[in-house]
Every structure is written in C-alpha cells, then in structure tokens.
Enzyme design. Structure first.
Site, PDB file in Angstrom:
ATOM      1  N   THR A   1       0.841  -1.200   0.000  1.00 18.80           N
ATOM      2  CA  THR A   1       0.000   0.000   0.000  1.00 18.80           C
ATOM      3  C   THR A   1       0.879   1.254   0.000  1.00 18.80           C
ATOM      4  O   THR A   1       2.099   1.168  -0.165  1.00 18.80           O
ATOM      5  CB  THR A   1      -0.981  -0.035   1.194  1.00 18.80           C
ATOM      6  OG1 THR A   1      -1.919   1.026   1.049  1.00 18.80           O
ATOM      7  CG2 THR A   1      -0.271   0.065   2.531  1.00 18.80           C
TER       8      THR A   1
ATOM      9  N   LYS B   1       3.710   1.533  -3.673  1.00 17.77           N
ATOM     10  CA  LYS B   1       3.146   0.795  -4.813  1.00 17.77           C
ATOM     11  C   LYS B   1       3.972   0.905  -6.093  1.00 17.77           C
ATOM     12  O   LYS B   1       3.908   0.018  -6.945  1.00 17.77           O
ATOM     13  CB  LYS B   1       1.715   1.265  -5.089  1.00 17.77           C
ATOM     14  CG  LYS B   1       0.710   0.853  -4.018  1.00 17.77           C
ATOM     15  CD  LYS B   1      -0.697   1.281  -4.406  1.00 17.77           C
ATOM     16  CE  LYS B   1      -1.704   0.825  -3.365  1.00 17.77           C
ATOM     17  NZ  LYS B   1      -3.088   1.178  -3.772  1.00 17.77           N
TER      18      LYS B   1
ATOM     19  N   GLY C   1      -0.110   5.622  -6.641  1.00 12.09           N
ATOM     20  CA  GLY C   1      -0.386   4.280  -7.154  1.00 12.09           C
ATOM     21  C   GLY C   1      -1.855   4.012  -7.386  1.00 12.09           C
ATOM     22  O   GLY C   1      -2.243   3.406  -8.404  1.00 12.09           O
TER      23      GLY C   1
ATOM     24  N   TYR D   1     -11.407   4.374   2.610  1.00 11.97           N
ATOM     25  CA  TYR D   1     -12.381   3.419   3.142  1.00 11.97           C
ATOM     26  C   TYR D   1     -12.548   3.480   4.657  1.00 11.97           C
ATOM     27  O   TYR D   1     -13.435   2.825   5.215  1.00 11.97           O
ATOM     28  CB  TYR D   1     -12.010   1.993   2.726  1.00 11.97           C
ATOM     29  CG  TYR D   1     -10.600   1.572   3.081  1.00 11.97           C
ATOM     30  CD1 TYR D   1     -10.289   1.088   4.344  1.00 11.97           C
ATOM     31  CD2 TYR D   1      -9.583   1.650   2.141  1.00 11.97           C
ATOM     32  CE1 TYR D   1      -8.999   0.698   4.666  1.00 11.97           C
ATOM     33  CE2 TYR D   1      -8.284   1.267   2.446  1.00 11.97           C
ATOM     34  CZ  TYR D   1      -8.004   0.786   3.710  1.00 11.97           C
ATOM     35  OH  TYR D   1      -6.720   0.410   4.026  1.00 11.97           O
TER      36      TYR D   1
END
Length: 259
Positions: free
Chosen positions: A43, A47, A110, A201
């Site tokens: 992550t 990336k 990324g 998220y």
C-alpha cells in the site's frame, strides 16, 4: 477481511500487517523472501517503488505502472495490480455510462494510476483532469493516460473548485479524509446527478461523501473498491473464488452497509 475469508473456507493461512517506513522497502522485501511468504499486499507509499524488487510483473502491473499485490511462486515474486479491477467493478455494477463523461481525478499516486488504467478501458470518456499537489507527478500520470488513449490535462489543487462543478465523475485517490480532514470540494462544487467516488475506506463516510450526498450526487464508497481488490488478490494467492460477502461483512461489521 482476508483472515475472515481464509477462515470461512477453512484455509490454513494468516494475513498480518507490517508497517514499512520509507527507505526500508528493500530490506522488508528481502525479509519476506527469507520467510518464504506465500504472498502479500503493498500500500501507500510503496506501490511504485516495490516494482524494483520483484522478479516478474503481470500485465495489470505494467499497465498501471504500480503494484499492490505480490504472489510468490516457488520463491519467484510476481507483482499484480488488483486495484484496476477493484476500482472499476463498483462502477460497472452500477451500469455507469462513460460516454461523453468529464472525469476529475484527485491524486497521482499508485491508486490514481490504477484508476487511469481502468478508465482507459472504458470507451467514450471525453476528458480526464488530474489534480495533484506535486504538479510533476500529475504530468507523469497525464502522459501515462494519454499513452493509454485518454484525453488528459492537469490542474493545480487551487483550480479544483473551477473543474469540479463540470465533472460527471469525481474520484478521490488521495489520503485526504482518512484522518477526518475536510474535503477540498464542498457540496456547492459538486454537480447534481454526478458520481463521487472516494477511495478512502476508513472512515466509511468521509466529508467528501457527505458533501456528495447533500449535492444529490451518487456515491461510491472506498470499502467497495477495497473488497473487490482484496477478493482479486485472494484469488491470485489461492486459486479459489473469494467469499466476497464474508469479506464485506468483516469490514462493515454488524452495522451493515451505510445508507
């Protein structure tokens, strides 16, 4: 999410998070090789850089010029980009028509690269505008999008307010909102009936998502992308169809999907 999937299918696997500081990536990859790990995710902020330390790249990684999933096949580390699938799947499920669409993309890392790679496969997009704090990185991503057939241009973050009201799809591929920060786009700068897609998220409902709802725009939550890219990674590692509902439930808990 991954551990819930392993448990649901009775697989003897464990998913563990490791924090890797900038400058420690190569040593961390060497350690994972020594452990003979079966696979792992990558992550932010690694990336792009991680590609230097892998043995092979899948076509998805080459297309996005970024890796978020690595599979070990007899010690050979192969990089994939499941963000490409993860990004586009929630839009395809909503049967979004990309014809004539103006797209605003915030970010040039990324995740943004995966979004550009995904969007390049959708016919009919009129224009992609990329806004990023680092203008040089935005230009690099713009050239990548152009090479994939998209009509791209870049703007500064100060110009986002001018572009966002004209945008049919707004994508946040930055980490803004992850710490509860206010969005750089307020409800007055979001077109009614447009689509706002926040890759953040956690929290599930960011300030950008709230602003989109007030503006009467459709929203795509970051957890939707997270589930889809994670399911794809699970399938790369195991060769087994991922239990998506189990994975989603483990993310959202007993409260279920947001209204």
């Amino acid at each position: 999410m991954q551990n819930a999937a392993f448990q649901a299918l009775g697989l003897n696997c464990t998913y563990i998070a490791f924090k890797v500081a900038r400058g420690e990536l190569k040593g961390s990859i060497d350690s994972l090789r020594a452990l003979r790990i079966s696979g792992f995710n990558v992550t932010v902020p690694h990336k792009v850089e991680v590609m230097e330390y892998l043995d092979e790249l899948d076509t998805t990684a080459k297309r996005a010029s970024a890796v978020n999933t690595v599979n070990s096949i007899e010690g050979i580390f192969k990089g994939y980009n499941t963000d490409i699938h993860g990004f586009i799947e929630p839009l395809l499920k909503r049967k979004v028509d990309f014809q004539g669409m103006n797209v605003l993309l915030l970010g040039a890392g990324g995740a943004a690269r995966a979004a550009v790679a995904s969007l390049s496969e959708q016919p009919g997009i009129k224009k992609l505008v990329i806004a990023n704090r680092d203008s040089e990185r935005a230009e690099v991503l713009s050239r990548m999008g152009s090479s994939l057939g998209l009509k791209c241009e870049t703007v500064t973050l100060d110009e986002v307010h001018r572009v966002s009201p004209e945008s049919d799809l707004i994508i946040n591929a930055t980490t803004i909102g992850m710490g509860g920060e206010p969005s750089m786009i307020d409800q007055k700068q979001i077109k009614k009936g447009s689509i706002v897609y926040d890759m953040v998220y956690r929290p599930v409902t960011t300030d950008l998502i709230e602003n989109a709802k007030y503006a009467q725009a459709a929203v795509v939550y970051g957890y939707e992308m997270l589930v889809e890219q994670g399911a794809k990674a699970f399938e790369i590692w195991t060769g087994i169809a991922a239990p998506r509902e189990v994975m989603k439930k483990s993310l959202l808990g007993v409260f279920g999907e947001p209204a």
